[in-house]
Motif scaffolding. Structure first.
Motif, mmCIF file in Angstrom:
data_model
loop_
_atom_site.group_PDB
_atom_site.id
_atom_site.type_symbol
_atom_site.label_atom_id
_atom_site.label_comp_id
_atom_site.label_asym_id
_atom_site.label_seq_id
_atom_site.Cartn_x
_atom_site.Cartn_y
_atom_site.Cartn_z
ATOM 1 N N GLY A 1 0.814 -1.209 0.000
ATOM 2 C CA GLY A 1 0.000 0.000 0.000
ATOM 3 C C GLY A 1 0.852 1.265 0.000
ATOM 4 N N LEU A 2 0.237 2.357 0.363
ATOM 5 C CA LEU A 2 0.908 3.655 0.383
ATOM 6 C C LEU A 2 1.625 3.817 1.723
ATOM 7 C CD1 LEU A 2 1.332 6.317 -1.149
ATOM 8 C CD2 LEU A 2 -0.679 7.182 0.004
ATOM 9 N N THR A 3 2.948 3.778 1.682
ATOM 10 C CA THR A 3 3.749 3.896 2.901
ATOM 11 C C THR A 3 4.336 5.299 3.015
ATOM 12 O OG1 THR A 3 5.757 3.150 1.787
ATOM 13 C CG2 THR A 3 4.362 1.449 2.778
ATOM 14 N N GLU A 4 4.872 5.606 4.179
ATOM 15 C CA GLU A 4 5.518 6.906 4.395
ATOM 16 C C GLU A 4 6.735 7.070 3.485
ATOM 17 O OE1 GLU A 4 4.528 9.505 6.251
ATOM 18 O OE2 GLU A 4 2.717 8.355 6.658
ATOM 19 N N ALA A 5 7.445 5.972 3.228
ATOM 20 C CA ALA A 5 8.626 6.033 2.357
ATOM 21 C C ALA A 5 8.233 6.407 0.929
ATOM 22 C CB ALA A 5 9.356 4.693 2.371
ATOM 23 N N ILE A 6 7.153 5.834 0.435
ATOM 24 C CA ILE A 6 6.695 6.170 -0.918
ATOM 25 C C ILE A 6 6.228 7.621 -0.970
ATOM 26 C CG2 ILE A 6 4.933 5.674 -2.663
ATOM 27 C CD1 ILE A 6 5.086 2.749 -1.855
ATOM 28 N N LEU A 7 5.520 8.068 0.080
ATOM 29 C CA LEU A 7 5.087 9.474 0.125
ATOM 30 C C LEU A 7 6.279 10.426 0.095
ATOM 31 C CD1 LEU A 7 2.096 9.711 2.625
ATOM 32 C CD2 LEU A 7 2.142 10.411 0.244
ATOM 33 N N ALA A 8 7.337 10.096 0.821
ATOM 34 C CA ALA A 8 8.533 10.939 0.830
ATOM 35 C C ALA A 8 9.189 10.968 -0.540
ATOM 36 C CB ALA A 8 9.519 10.442 1.884
ATOM 37 N N GLN A 9 9.232 9.836 -1.224
ATOM 38 C CA GLN A 9 9.824 9.786 -2.555
ATOM 39 C C GLN A 9 8.980 10.563 -3.562
ATOM 40 O OE1 GLN A 9 10.235 5.595 -3.306
ATOM 41 N NE2 GLN A 9 12.268 5.517 -2.369
ATOM 42 N N ILE A 10 7.653 10.454 -3.454
ATOM 43 C CA ILE A 10 6.764 11.225 -4.336
ATOM 44 C C ILE A 10 6.969 12.715 -4.101
ATOM 45 C CG2 ILE A 10 4.331 11.813 -4.730
ATOM 46 C CD1 ILE A 10 3.679 8.836 -4.327
ATOM 47 N N LYS B 1 3.217 10.528 -12.744
ATOM 48 C CA LYS B 1 2.182 9.504 -12.669
ATOM 49 C C LYS B 1 2.577 8.450 -11.650
ATOM 50 C CE LYS B 1 0.387 9.520 -17.397
ATOM 51 N NZ LYS B 1 0.251 8.692 -18.610
ATOM 52 N N VAL B 2 1.569 7.913 -10.978
ATOM 53 C CA VAL B 2 1.746 6.815 -10.030
ATOM 54 C C VAL B 2 0.809 5.696 -10.464
ATOM 55 C CG1 VAL B 2 1.477 6.090 -7.631
ATOM 56 C CG2 VAL B 2 2.315 8.380 -8.149
ATOM 57 N N SER B 3 1.329 4.482 -10.515
ATOM 58 C CA SER B 3 0.544 3.320 -10.903
ATOM 59 C C SER B 3 0.152 2.535 -9.655
ATOM 60 C CB SER B 3 1.364 2.437 -11.840
ATOM 61 O OG SER B 3 0.668 1.261 -12.143
ATOM 62 N N VAL B 4 -1.119 2.152 -9.570
ATOM 63 C CA VAL B 4 -1.603 1.316 -8.468
ATOM 64 C C VAL B 4 -1.752 -0.096 -9.029
ATOM 65 C CG1 VAL B 4 -3.424 0.944 -6.776
ATOM 66 C CG2 VAL B 4 -2.823 3.270 -7.466
ATOM 67 N N LEU B 5 -0.964 -1.022 -8.509
ATOM 68 C CA LEU B 5 -0.968 -2.390 -9.013
ATOM 69 C C LEU B 5 -2.227 -3.140 -8.573
ATOM 70 C CD1 LEU B 5 2.766 -3.322 -8.375
ATOM 71 C CD2 LEU B 5 1.733 -2.448 -10.470
ATOM 72 N N GLN B 6 -2.541 -4.225 -9.288
ATOM 73 C CA GLN B 6 -3.753 -4.992 -8.991
ATOM 74 C C GLN B 6 -3.704 -5.673 -7.628
ATOM 75 O OE1 GLN B 6 -4.328 -7.664 -12.261
ATOM 76 N NE2 GLN B 6 -5.332 -6.109 -13.516
ATOM 77 N N ASN B 7 -2.497 -6.004 -7.155
ATOM 78 C CA ASN B 7 -2.408 -6.688 -5.861
ATOM 79 C C ASN B 7 -2.461 -5.726 -4.676
ATOM 80 O OD1 ASN B 7 0.116 -5.559 -6.077
ATOM 81 N ND2 ASN B 7 1.233 -7.426 -5.594
ATOM 82 N N CYS B 8 -2.655 -4.447 -4.933
ATOM 83 C CA CYS B 8 -2.782 -3.461 -3.854
ATOM 84 C C CYS B 8 -4.145 -3.633 -3.196
ATOM 85 C CB CYS B 8 -2.637 -2.045 -4.402
ATOM 86 S SG CYS B 8 -2.701 -0.782 -3.135
ATOM 87 N N GLU B 9 -4.150 -3.716 -1.870
ATOM 88 C CA GLU B 9 -5.387 -3.955 -1.141
ATOM 89 C C GLU B 9 -6.186 -2.673 -0.909
ATOM 90 O OE1 GLU B 9 -4.144 -6.063 2.339
ATOM 91 O OE2 GLU B 9 -3.446 -7.774 1.155
ATOM 92 N N GLU B 10 -5.547 -1.513 -1.023
ATOM 93 C CA GLU B 10 -6.239 -0.239 -0.827
ATOM 94 C C GLU B 10 -6.915 0.199 -2.128
ATOM 95 O OE1 GLU B 10 -4.035 2.864 1.304
ATOM 96 O OE2 GLU B 10 -2.467 1.363 1.594
ATOM 97 N N ASP B 11 -7.976 0.966 -2.009
ATOM 98 C CA ASP B 11 -8.673 1.498 -3.169
ATOM 99 C C ASP B 11 -7.875 2.652 -3.771
ATOM 100 O OD1 ASP B 11 -10.921 1.825 -4.953
ATOM 101 O OD2 ASP B 11 -11.434 3.617 -3.798
ATOM 102 N N LYS B 12 -7.852 2.728 -5.085
ATOM 103 C CA LYS B 12 -7.049 3.767 -5.753
ATOM 104 C C LYS B 12 -7.536 5.174 -5.419
ATOM 105 C CE LYS B 12 -9.823 3.463 -9.858
ATOM 106 N NZ LYS B 12 -10.207 2.474 -10.777
ATOM 107 N N ASN B 13 -8.842 5.335 -5.214
ATOM 108 C CA ASN B 13 -9.370 6.659 -4.865
ATOM 109 C C ASN B 13 -8.968 7.068 -3.453
ATOM 110 O OD1 ASN B 13 -10.712 7.149 -7.376
ATOM 111 N ND2 ASN B 13 -12.268 5.677 -6.735
#
Length: 96
Positions: A27-36, A47-59
């Motif tokens: 999912g969306l972690t603090e490390a990914i947020l810092a990199q973004i 652009k950020v891609s949300v993979l199919q195996n992600c358990e969180e909703d893209k919205n």
């Protein structure tokens, strides 16, 4: 806050871009947020891609990113989220 005209312009600018980040099973972690955050300072638009195996909703992911340090969510289409934030040092994109 972006106007409709500005969002339309940014969508056209982002059309040819490839996703820089992939959000997967963890999912969306603090490390990914810092990199973004760092990437937006350098590029302003990405652009950020949300993979199919992600358990969180893209919205929900888009809302969480949008609430972080003034990042604007330009578009959520399919599994792709387009993000924009004006750079403080290197302003590249001039909005209409």
């Amino acid at each position: 806050m972006l106007t409709g005209k500005q969002k339309r312009f940014l969508r056209s600018e982002a059309h040819h871009l490839q996703p820089l980040f992939q959000i997967g099973k963890s999912g969306l972690t603090e490390a990914i947020l810092a990199q973004i955050d760092e990437a937006l300072e350098a590029r302003e638009l990405l652009k950020v891609s949300v993979l199919q195996n992600c358990e969180e909703d893209k919205n929900e992911i888009a809302e969480r990113i949008g609430a972080f340090k003034g990042i604007e969510v330009v578009q959520v289409i399919g599994n792709i989220i387009v993000l924009y934030r004006e750079s403080k040092e290197k302003k590249r994109i001039l909005l209409p």
